[in-house]
Design a protein around this motif. Structure first.
Motif, short mmCIF file in Angstrom:
data_model
loop_
_atom_site.label_atom_id
_atom_site.label_comp_id
_atom_site.label_asym_id
_atom_site.label_seq_id
_atom_site.Cartn_x
_atom_site.Cartn_y
_atom_site.Cartn_z
N LEU A 10 0.83 -1.21 0.00
CA LEU A 10 0.00 0.00 0.00
C LEU A 10 0.86 1.25 0.00
N ASN A 13 2.59 1.67 -3.44
CA ASN A 13 1.62 2.15 -4.45
C ASN A 13 1.31 3.62 -4.22
N ALA A 14 1.15 4.00 -2.94
CA ALA A 14 0.81 5.39 -2.63
C ALA A 14 1.92 6.33 -3.07
N ASN A 17 3.31 7.70 -7.15
CA ASN A 17 2.68 8.74 -7.96
C ASN A 17 3.24 10.11 -7.59
N ARG A 20 1.02 12.39 -5.37
CA ARG A 20 0.98 11.99 -3.96
C ARG A 20 2.29 12.28 -3.24
N HIS A 49 -6.31 10.65 -4.37
CA HIS A 49 -4.92 10.65 -3.90
C HIS A 49 -4.86 10.68 -2.38
N LYS A 51 -7.11 9.64 -0.28
CA LYS A 51 -7.61 8.38 0.26
C LYS A 51 -6.53 7.30 0.23
N LEU A 52 -5.77 7.25 -0.87
CA LEU A 52 -4.70 6.25 -0.97
C LEU A 52 -3.61 6.50 0.07
N LEU A 53 -3.26 7.76 0.29
CA LEU A 53 -2.26 8.09 1.29
C LEU A 53 -2.75 7.75 2.69
N GLN A 54 -4.05 7.97 2.93
CA GLN A 54 -4.63 7.64 4.23
C GLN A 54 -4.64 6.11 4.43
N GLN A 55 -5.01 5.37 3.39
CA GLN A 55 -5.05 3.91 3.48
C GLN A 55 -3.66 3.34 3.77
N ALA A 56 -2.63 4.04 3.30
CA ALA A 56 -1.26 3.59 3.51
C ALA A 56 -0.71 4.07 4.86
#
Length: 265
Positions: A10, A13-14, A17, A20, A49, A51-56
């Motif tokens: 995660l 992937n975050a 980009n 990000r 973007h 949300k992905l950073l938060q998920q990670a």
């Protein structure tokens, strides 16, 4: 704090980009409102973007604010420590020369063009990583200890051993000109004694990725079209290894180009 393989994936992937990464760097100076983040990096796909950073676990989101998590701060600090030698001293490096063009072979992807194998001396060994910022589309690979440079269709790979390969070359004259240009760029930096500071890489667009994908819309990656797959690569939702046709010999050069391009997403 992320630690198991899925959590590490995660994070990777975050941070794969550019937008990000820019968000992370912007938040390093303190908490920001969502509006401020949008003004800094652009509002296109901003929610995605964040949300992905938060998920990670790299950032924390409030109703209207964003901030680095403790893990996010430690992650950036680790990156800063690793990059502390980016302006490394080149004063001990010696100028290089093209000592041999060993082979001029037909390209796998285009038989009308050639693949060149040459040698430079002395070998650049550990200097390659420091030289990466000299090339707008240059990427150093620790795995193979090589600097990979893209210019148009030509991909040049400079290995720490001194070996140099070039793909999609029209003829021997173009090969010699490209190698001479490479030598001059490297030697100019060595003469100055200090490599330039890292700079923002050229922006990659989905259409540029699509250009080098098989364009068969076979669906083996799980998407309906190669262009949709290119968009998902851009957003970090997909990776090149999901496109199994790229492993076929006829797509070998395409895969090299895509590996270079995806390094800057």
């Amino acid at each position: 704090m992320p630690g198991n393989p899925n959590e590490i994936k995660l994070v990777n992937n975050a941070m794969a980009n550019a937008t990000r990464r820019k968000i992370m760097n912007f938040l390093s100076s303190g908490d920001k409102s969502i509006e401020e983040v949008g003004e800094e990096v652009g509002k296109t796909m901003l929610d995605f973007h964040l949300k992905l950073l938060q998920q990670a676990s790299l950032i924390k989101l409030g109703e209207e604010t964003a901030s680095l998590s403790e893990y996010g701060r430690n992650f950036l600090k680790g990156k800063e420590d690793k990059n502390a030698d980016k302006n490394a001293d080149l004063s001990q490096a010696k100028p290089v020369e093209i000592v041999e063009v060993r082979q001029l072979l037909p390209c796998i992807a285009d038989s009308s063009k050639f693949r060149v194998i040459a040698n430079i001396a002395p070998p650049l060994v550990g200097t390659l990583k420091v030289l990466e910022p000299l090339f707008p589309r240059g990427r150093y690979s620790e795995k193979i200890n090589a600097l990979i440079v893209q210019k148009g269709e030509i991909i040049t790979t400079i290995y720490g051993s001194g070996k140099v390969t070039m793909t999609m070359i029209k003829n021997e004259d173009e090969a010699k000109e490209a190698l001479e240009n490479l030598r001059n760029i490297i030697n100019e930096a060595i003469a100055k004694g200090v490599a330039p500071a890292p700079r923002e890489k050229i922006r990659v667009e989905p259409m540029e990725l699509y250009k080098y994908l098989p364009q068969t819309n076979c669906g083996k990656c799980g998407d309906q079209s190669c262009y949709t797959f290119a968009i998902k690569i851009m957003s970090g939702e997909a990776s090149l290894d999901m496109c199994t046709p790229l492993n076929e010999p006829k797509y070998a050069t395409n895969q090299e180009h895509l590996q270079v391009l995806t390094a800057y997403i």
